[in-house]
Design an enzyme around this catalytic site. Structure first.
Site, PDB file in Angstrom:
ATOM      1  N   SER A   1       0.847  -1.192   0.000  1.00 52.28           N
ATOM      2  CA  SER A   1       0.000   0.000   0.000  1.00 52.28           C
ATOM      3  C   SER A   1       0.879   1.237   0.000  1.00 52.28           C
ATOM      4  CB  SER A   1      -0.891   0.005   1.249  1.00 52.28           C
ATOM      5  OG  SER A   1      -1.511   1.268   1.436  1.00 52.28           O
TER       6      SER A   1
ATOM      7  N   TYR B   1      -1.278  -0.248  10.590  1.00 49.96           N
ATOM      8  CA  TYR B   1      -1.386  -0.613   9.174  1.00 49.96           C
ATOM      9  C   TYR B   1      -0.192  -0.055   8.404  1.00 49.96           C
ATOM     10  CZ  TYR B   1      -3.449  -1.154   4.509  1.00 49.96           C
ATOM     11  OH  TYR B   1      -3.683  -1.505   3.200  1.00 49.96           O
TER      12      TYR B   1
ATOM     13  N   LYS C   1       2.794  -2.247   6.368  1.00 50.93           N
ATOM     14  CA  LYS C   1       3.074  -2.120   4.942  1.00 50.93           C
ATOM     15  C   LYS C   1       4.503  -1.629   4.680  1.00 50.93           C
ATOM     16  CE  LYS C   1      -0.886  -3.645   3.665  1.00 50.93           C
ATOM     17  NZ  LYS C   1      -0.992  -4.979   3.047  1.00 50.93           N
TER      18      LYS C   1
END
Length: 256
Positions: free
Chosen positions: A147, A160, A164
């Site tokens: 991402s 998150y 990533k």
């Protein structure tokens, strides 16, 4: 010869778009997801219409036991695994300021988004190396779907972003280890893509796009990512192992 592909998180969203793109082009697929097979039967039947062999491997990639089970199912149902696409991922259940993030939320996201893919890749890489030793024409490939959050800070979903960013380094590490073996490892970084993960904040992102958030004036679609992954899997960008392809509509480009 058709190649066999494992797509984690392949029954919905970006993973499903990748599955459709590859099935249309003759790849046999192992679709992984956490839902039971009965819940995804329509998805599987839809994929089978393209004529490829499709199997479903239920399991949580954050679990060592489940990872072993998934690979055993693939060996039994498809045979040799040629391509691994690490696509499965979760967002935190609640978007909280990093000052309020819980250890449980951190562990859950990191286990699914980074620890699971790392150790799944480790095992698959070992299998690929064994196949390379057995057959010089073996064509392996690993694609990590991360991402833009790998390099774009969001303090309300820090776990998150960290997961990533870790996947970006994971890509480089495996690319270095497997490069001399002729097994490329790539990273694809989607931007804001219309999926169930972004559904809760879709209106916010649509407004941002309208205000110039992306250079391409629309939100991304799962198919945008799928096209890029297919190009990598088919070997159309062979001299770029360890590199990142951004599918983000230009949002990562600094502008004045």
């Amino acid at each position: 010869m058709s190649r066999n592909v494992l797509i984690t998180g392949g029954s919905r969203g970006i993973g499903l778009a990748i599955a459709k793109e590859l099935a249309k082009n003759g790849y046999h697929l192992a679709i992984n997801g956490v839902r039971d097979e009965h819940s995804v039967i329509e998805v599987l039947e839809d994929l089978k219409q393209y004529g490829s062999k499709i199997i479903y491997c239920q399991g949580d990639i954050s679990s060592n036991e489940d990872r072993i089970k998934i690979l055993q199912q693939i060996k039994k149902g498809l045979g040799v695994l040629h391509v691994l696409i690490n696509n499965a991922g979760v967002a935190p259940r609640e978007r909280k300021d990093i000052l309020d993030m819980s250890a449980d939320s951190y562990d859950r996201v990191m286990d699914i988004n980074l620890k699971g893919p790392f150790f799944l890749t480790q095992e698959v890489a070992k299998q690929m190396l064994q196949r390379k030793n057995e057959r010089s024409d073996f064509k392996g490939c690993i694609v990590n779907v991360s991402s833009v959050s790998a390099h774009t800070a969001s303090v309300f979903r820090g776990e998150y972003c960290i997961s990533k960013a870790g996947m970006s380094m994971m890509t480089k590490l495996f690319a270095v280890r497997l490069g001399k073996e002729g097994i490329p490892v790539y990273e694809v970084q989607p931007g804001v893509i219309e999926t169930d993960m972004t559904a809760a904040v879709l209106e916010k992102y649509q407004k941002m796009v309208h205000e110039g958030f992306t250079l391409v004036p629309r939100l991304g679609q799962p198919g945008d990512v799928a096209i890029a992954v297919k190009a990598l899997v088919e070997g159309n960008i062979p001299y770029a192992t360890g590199e990142t392809i951004k599918i983000d509509g230009g949002m990562s480009i600094p502008t004045l």
